[in-house]
Design a protein around this motif. Structure first.
Motif, PDB file in Angstrom:
ATOM      1  N   HIS B 103      85.621 -51.280  20.569  1.00 38.30           N
ATOM      2  CA  HIS B 103      84.433 -51.993  20.088  1.00 38.30           C
ATOM      3  C   HIS B 103      84.276 -53.328  20.822  1.00 38.30           C
ATOM      4  CE1 HIS B 103      82.310 -49.989  16.707  1.00 38.30           C
ATOM      5  NE2 HIS B 103      83.434 -49.320  16.570  1.00 38.30           N
ATOM      6  N   VAL B 104      85.357 -54.080  20.911  1.00 37.41           N
ATOM      7  CA  VAL B 104      85.242 -55.390  21.565  1.00 37.41           C
ATOM      8  C   VAL B 104      84.949 -55.215  23.061  1.00 37.41           C
ATOM      9  CG1 VAL B 104      86.500 -57.495  22.194  1.00 37.41           C
ATOM     10  CG2 VAL B 104      86.551 -56.646  19.837  1.00 37.41           C
ATOM     11  N   ALA B 106      83.176 -52.877  24.311  1.00 41.19           N
ATOM     12  CA  ALA B 106      81.761 -52.526  24.390  1.00 41.19           C
ATOM     13  C   ALA B 106      80.874 -53.747  24.171  1.00 41.19           C
ATOM     14  CB  ALA B 106      81.437 -51.445  23.360  1.00 41.19           C
ATOM     15  N   LEU B 107      81.386 -54.727  23.414  1.00 40.27           N
ATOM     16  CA  LEU B 107      80.639 -55.975  23.227  1.00 40.27           C
ATOM     17  C   LEU B 107      80.723 -56.861  24.470  1.00 40.27           C
ATOM     18  CD1 LEU B 107      81.800 -56.779  19.580  1.00 40.27           C
ATOM     19  CD2 LEU B 107      79.478 -56.142  20.264  1.00 40.27           C
ATOM     20  N   ALA B 108      81.818 -56.722  25.215  1.00 33.81           N
ATOM     21  CA  ALA B 108      82.067 -57.641  26.331  1.00 33.81           C
ATOM     22  C   ALA B 108      81.534 -57.130  27.661  1.00 33.81           C
ATOM     23  CB  ALA B 108      83.572 -57.897  26.464  1.00 33.81           C
ATOM     24  N   ARG B 110      79.783 -53.495  30.059  1.00 35.85           N
ATOM     25  CA  ARG B 110      79.064 -52.229  30.072  1.00 35.85           C
ATOM     26  C   ARG B 110      80.028 -51.041  30.042  1.00 35.85           C
ATOM     27  NH1 ARG B 110      73.999 -50.679  31.620  1.00 35.85           N
ATOM     28  NH2 ARG B 110      73.361 -52.835  31.768  1.00 35.85           N
ATOM     29  N   GLY B 133      81.756 -43.379  19.651  1.00 34.49           N
ATOM     30  CA  GLY B 133      80.446 -43.577  20.282  1.00 34.49           C
ATOM     31  C   GLY B 133      80.544 -44.168  21.678  1.00 34.49           C
ATOM     32  N   PHE B 134      81.762 -44.249  22.238  1.00 32.12           N
ATOM     33  CA  PHE B 134      81.923 -44.916  23.528  1.00 32.12           C
ATOM     34  C   PHE B 134      82.313 -43.945  24.646  1.00 32.12           C
ATOM     35  CE2 PHE B 134      83.163 -48.323  20.333  1.00 32.12           C
ATOM     36  CZ  PHE B 134      81.888 -48.862  20.291  1.00 32.12           C
ATOM     37  N   ARG B 137      80.922 -45.260  27.788  1.00 32.52           N
ATOM     38  CA  ARG B 137      81.420 -46.566  28.214  1.00 32.52           C
ATOM     39  C   ARG B 137      82.883 -46.516  28.650  1.00 32.52           C
ATOM     40  NH1 ARG B 137      78.383 -51.217  26.395  1.00 32.52           N
ATOM     41  NH2 ARG B 137      76.416 -50.479  25.545  1.00 32.52           N
ATOM     42  N   LEU B 166      89.510 -51.895  37.902  1.00 31.91           N
ATOM     43  CA  LEU B 166      88.334 -52.766  38.044  1.00 31.91           C
ATOM     44  C   LEU B 166      87.624 -52.582  39.389  1.00 31.91           C
ATOM     45  CD1 LEU B 166      89.854 -55.818  36.221  1.00 31.91           C
ATOM     46  CD2 LEU B 166      87.698 -54.740  35.585  1.00 31.91           C
ATOM     47  N   VAL B 171      83.697 -49.946  35.766  1.00 35.23           N
ATOM     48  CA  VAL B 171      84.766 -50.577  34.964  1.00 35.23           C
ATOM     49  C   VAL B 171      84.626 -52.088  35.055  1.00 35.23           C
ATOM     50  CG1 VAL B 171      87.249 -50.842  34.623  1.00 35.23           C
ATOM     51  CG2 VAL B 171      86.323 -48.641  35.370  1.00 35.23           C
ATOM     52  N   GLU B 172      84.389 -52.731  33.939  1.00 32.61           N
ATOM     53  CA  GLU B 172      84.194 -54.179  33.930  1.00 32.61           C
ATOM     54  C   GLU B 172      85.102 -54.881  32.921  1.00 32.61           C
ATOM     55  OE1 GLU B 172      80.042 -54.596  33.307  1.00 32.61           O
ATOM     56  OE2 GLU B 172      79.557 -53.544  35.168  1.00 32.61           O
ATOM     57  N   PRO B 195      87.585 -59.373  31.481  1.00 32.13           N
ATOM     58  CA  PRO B 195      88.037 -59.275  30.089  1.00 32.13           C
ATOM     59  C   PRO B 195      89.144 -58.227  29.934  1.00 32.13           C
ATOM     60  CG  PRO B 195      85.628 -59.234  30.203  1.00 32.13           C
ATOM     61  CD  PRO B 195      86.136 -59.111  31.607  1.00 32.13           C
TER      62      PRO B 195
ATOM     63  N   GLN C  99      73.028 -55.602  17.508  1.00 28.57           N
ATOM     64  CA  GLN C  99      74.301 -55.140  18.071  1.00 28.57           C
ATOM     65  C   GLN C  99      75.440 -55.353  17.068  1.00 28.57           C
ATOM     66  OE1 GLN C  99      75.731 -57.643  21.272  1.00 28.57           O
ATOM     67  NE2 GLN C  99      76.471 -55.853  22.416  1.00 28.57           N
ATOM     68  N   HIS C 103      77.511 -52.454  15.078  1.00 24.41           N
ATOM     69  CA  HIS C 103      78.953 -52.321  15.312  1.00 24.41           C
ATOM     70  C   HIS C 103      79.713 -52.375  13.982  1.00 24.41           C
ATOM     71  CE1 HIS C 103      80.169 -52.207  19.600  1.00 24.41           C
ATOM     72  NE2 HIS C 103      78.960 -52.673  19.812  1.00 24.41           N
ATOM     73  N   GLY C 133      75.518 -47.033  21.742  1.00 22.29           N
ATOM     74  CA  GLY C 133      76.415 -45.898  21.523  1.00 22.29           C
ATOM     75  C   GLY C 133      76.351 -45.347  20.106  1.00 22.29           C
ATOM     76  N   MET C 210      85.982 -62.704  19.570  1.00 24.95           N
ATOM     77  CA  MET C 210      86.083 -62.705  21.024  1.00 24.95           C
ATOM     78  C   MET C 210      86.621 -64.035  21.543  1.00 24.95           C
ATOM     79  SD  MET C 210      82.637 -60.508  21.899  1.00 24.95           S
ATOM     80  CE  MET C 210      82.942 -60.286  23.659  1.00 24.95           C
ATOM     81  N   GLY C 216      85.728 -63.126  26.772  1.00 29.10           N
ATOM     82  CA  GLY C 216      84.336 -63.525  26.881  1.00 29.10           C
ATOM     83  C   GLY C 216      83.550 -62.328  27.316  1.00 29.10           C
ATOM     84  N   GLY C 217      82.347 -62.548  27.659  1.00 32.21           N
ATOM     85  CA  GLY C 217      81.609 -61.502  28.350  1.00 32.21           C
ATOM     86  C   GLY C 217      82.125 -61.462  29.765  1.00 32.21           C
ATOM     87  N   CYS C 218      81.620 -60.551  30.515  1.00 35.38           N
ATOM     88  CA  CYS C 218      81.971 -60.400  31.920  1.00 35.38           C
ATOM     89  C   CYS C 218      81.106 -61.367  32.730  1.00 35.38           C
ATOM     90  CB  CYS C 218      81.684 -58.948  32.317  1.00 35.38           C
ATOM     91  SG  CYS C 218      82.504 -58.450  33.817  1.00 35.38           S
ATOM     92  N   ARG C 220      81.018 -61.647  36.092  1.00 35.31           N
ATOM     93  CA  ARG C 220      80.895 -61.259  37.499  1.00 35.31           C
ATOM     94  C   ARG C 220      79.981 -60.037  37.567  1.00 35.31           C
ATOM     95  NH1 ARG C 220      85.966 -57.683  39.324  1.00 35.31           N
ATOM     96  NH2 ARG C 220      85.246 -55.992  37.990  1.00 35.31           N
TER      97      ARG C 220
END
Lengths: 243, 243, 243, 243, 243, 243
Positions: B103-104, B106-108, B110, B133-134, B137, B166, B171-172, B195, C99, C103, C133, C210, C216-218, C220
């Motif tokens: 889940h995390v 998918a939040l962070a 794609r 559901g992933f 992803r 990566l 893959v991110e 992440p 979102q 979730h 998803g 998070m 964090g988010g990505c 890059r």
């Protein structure tokens, strides 16, 4: 060929129902060995029961391998412990009755409904349908709300639910959602004029097919034998010894 | 708020790793109670181990409910016994670390890769990813082939696999696929500049979130308390008494 | 930890509702900074409104980054401008309330319904559910047909819709589909006896999670900072300067 | 029939490229009106640019409706603002070039690759592919890493990427992933001996088709005209007056 | 440009209906050539009819290629023989009217219903919808239970079904599910105030689009010309000679 | 029990290969009747061949019904004419060898590869895999590029491809993609140490299973007998008479 049919609950009467249905579906050269585990729940009516049926199932699979069974049927509609059983079965086919019932329904018709005992088990049926690739073909799961150990006398209710389901868009076959319904397939078929699938008979046929064409389960990678490991406490007996 | 973090295997050293990681992730007003079951496998490295870890997990959930825990984390990447645990938890949140990690992720980002211990556990990771559901992803599951109880010293290998993943299309982010990797998230993050998610910390945060906003699990229907039932043999103690 | 909660519309009263809900969900060490953009629509009730809320949202994200916010919540159920906001946030988490609500619903229950304001916004809710998803888990989107700026006084209607949804096959939790409903989660929960999720509180918890675990988010690839570029006309101020 | 082709960025030279390609694809009785917005980014190379191209696009759609255009093409591969544009278009077709390119590719071949400018835009292409129903048919998105405003002189690189893509399993057609590539379709086709689709021409054909058979977009429900509403600040001019 | 529109059944009156509709949809520079096969069923109302319509369709495609047609429309809603026709068409576009109707519906609206003749053909419509990527967008298939050769006089029933469908969640456009309904699109549109799509007109537009932008079907790999081969018995004439 | 196994092409030698494989898979009480159609292509190597094999297949199904067969196997990996055959079979099971091979592979392993003759047939294999619900489990389709009528002597190449496939992520079983490979399953299994499935044997077992448990195909709705209808020209003999 010898097929071991495991009733995952501890109720001997249900094992007899399952045995009768399995034998009726077997070819002349197939011996059905129906067994009851020595531990676990009297019936399986939810996730807790199902999870705790697994130790008993695994004990029976290990015994069946030792005694030379050619393949296994897990005769509860939640297919409890199937992945773990495959690790023990060392390449022999292991088929659950939900899996078998849904596969045969998919061969017989475009879409099907599952008629089951308690509505609280519907979530498990959906998870299995999606996991087996039939998320689109499984149209609905209907429950008669009769407990598992009483369902063998509820054929009329099951037939009524099946009839109702067959009026719904996309439902063209019925999968019986409990091993306790195994003996009512012919009767319900006669009433609803559509394919009605008992998973026990279906599973016997699928295991037979796999044995005859020499296709076991996969015995490497994911389904290789469990690694040697120490178990503690109540479950010490499940330890896997070295070598 | 008190969160009970259950290590599904019986290795106390891993419970300590999990506890440290859980505490680091908790808000100041959260108490982490990390526990080890009294029965089951020393580590979980396949379906057999996982199935047989469930009785111990369920015992700890029942104890936690009795002792007033506000929510539960199941700290093995196979999320063993989650559905059954929810039946016992009576509406308290129960989150597995695979579920939380994915889940995390998918939040962070794609798409993500799971870096796990043994390749034989990858099938379970895929089943969980699809179930949550992933399926789209989760891009790949990579294994370092180090046993669970040794993986805490394999951070360099994990980081290398993460780096490799990566470079693959889509893959991110990286999800660490074993509770034994819980303490290496920061180190791997620093090496791969992306992440990296430890499911233990993630699960603590998600349980916390649910408790704070008053959203437990669903305590009716599928996840209602197990029905009264007699268990026999070795598992007699799991019987659910009337009323 | 400082979380900036952005109300994407320009109605200060809704910002206050959002702020109250966010603060109730935050851990003791979290500071909620709720802000209102200086440009855009008074409420968001369709694709046109949502698209034109984005410039104001982006301005607030840029300001938040400058002022040291640790993460961002976009408090409109269409999650407007989330991808663009992530480019500006340089690795800080950015979570939308659709979102977050979805979730948390997926963590709490097998299937959920969204109860929203106007039926014309249901398409957007479906697009988000599928994108995140949860296309299978989102069972339906029901609208009370009350405008966004009046919905805070429509708790009874929302509760009625939630009750109705919970009688439908597969619906086991309710996601409130508008930030204007943020304060009614507890009341609706009490009436429907099932998980009712306010996305604002859920998003605060997810951002917190998070930040605490350093995910964090990505920052890059897809979500790298926007490239230097000249904007013209009315939007000249959005130009991204060299370096 | 008059089709308004909107270049979502503010670079007049790209509008000319688009116009040429659109005219070449139009039937003899179709007038192409290519326009450049008066506000927004010089090129679109990420989510931020795309989100901020939308106000300019919407202004042009509103003007086109007023001036009697029969349909609209949004000539940037991110299809920016399409849903909002449909609310303004009051039933006239609005087609984006990613949508058109992917639809025609799906008509021409089993699977396709998108060849685009910068890899940071690939995520958007994937979101669109999945949203339009082509998640399975879109096999990959390849980037030449040439900026949008320079891509018209990169036909050789685009052809090389297309050739490479066509050696991959399942790729049987190429979708050009940028309006700036519109004029190179014939050249690349000649080099790769497979269908190469310029979305601008494709979109003109699809709008034409819809106008000729009297099928506009849907002008009710989700795509009804935006509700009357006050906009403030910089965006005040986008207010929708009563009546 | 010359587009050959093939009526897959042998009823000349239906060919005339199809021709009228095709011509109304064609641009001024397009010549419509509507043809009737010399063998096969009088109408197509099931899988048997459809399978046996294919030889006649293929004969007409071969003749069309020889006579210089630029593209082909297969004017039966089951799109019979489309893959085989593409092998013969050597790169010229071949579009079925189910394919075309569903593509245009997907361009016009979020979800659509198909209104067809007999309910026994609904399964085929669903297979096509899923195969074309529109399994989610096709909400339902409704049948008026009027035989194909009588359906041209059943416009009122079709309009009633369309109206009913449009009251269902997610249905925003109607696809006419039989070539025999081709001429009633305008009338039904007027009654239901929503997009109503005749696949014949839609297919003409899509073939036109592909021809104008130089995108044929793929003439290599899967869709290369059939290999030289001897056919025997009744079908001897379908042999593919060497070279 | 009598199972009619239809070779959809007209090459008698292949019928013999199929017969041998079918008999080896049958239970002692099952009679295999292998037949060759009197019309159609010498081999099936593309969509054109497959479409034109259908009339011959249907003739044999009709004859089998008349002569009292209990079920049918369509022994070409494209499962040609299966839906139409079911309309004729009036409730008797009709199983194609692609369908059977994929079902058994899904029972035996998590993922499988198809090893086929010519790569131009891979598209059909993918369509079938997706249609049967195995789009995720079918990992790849590999072709040895040997023509159908020569493939029986290409076992070494098939084994090499199978070995290669089994090194790919997710491939744990091999489905032989041509009836001409039926006799090589044991040999390839021995070389690759993984389940290798011949669809002919698999289909015999599945038909047997269905007959034994009284589950035919569905003989109503979609698969009801074809309606009375006049066929003209070469296909006049396929007319369905009244009553």
């Amino acid at each position: 060929m010898r097929i071991r049919v495991i009733n995952p609950n501890t109720s001997e009467s249900m094992t007899q129902t399952i045995k009768t249905s399995a034998q009726a579906a077997a070819a002349p050269d197939v011996v059905i060995e129906a067994v009851t585990p020595t531990m676990g729940p009297a019936s399986i009516e939810g996730h807790y029961d199902e999870a705790l049926a697994v130790p008993g199932v695994l004990t029976e699979v290990a015994r069946g391998v030792e005694e030379g069974a050619d393949g296994f049927v897990l005769a509860c509609f939640g297919d409890p412990g199937m992945d773990a059983a495959r690790e023990l079965a060392q390449g022999r086919p292991v088929i659950g009755i939900a899996q078998a019932g849904m596969h045969v329904a998919a061969l017989a018709a475009r879409g099907f409904a599952v008629v089951t005992t308690l509505s609280r088990t519907a979530g498990r049926a959906w998870d299995l349908a999606r996991g087996y690739g039939f998320g689109d073909r499984c149209v609905e799961v209907l429950a008669c709300e009769v407990p598992v150990l009483a369902v063998d006398s509820a054929a009329a209710m099951v037939a009524d639910l099946a009839k109702e389901a067959l009026t719904h868009e996309g439902v063209e076959a019925i999968v019986l959602g409990c091993a306790g319904m195994a003996e009512m397939a012919a009767r319900v078929t006669a009433e609803v004029h559509a394919p009605v699938i008992d998973g026990v008979g279906a599973a016997v046929g699928l295991v037979e097919t796999m044995v005859r064409i020499g296709v076991g389960g996969c015995a490497r990678g994911e389904y290789a034998h469990p690694l040697p490991k120490r178990y503690t406490g109540l479950l010490e007996g499940f330890s896997i010894p070295q070598g």
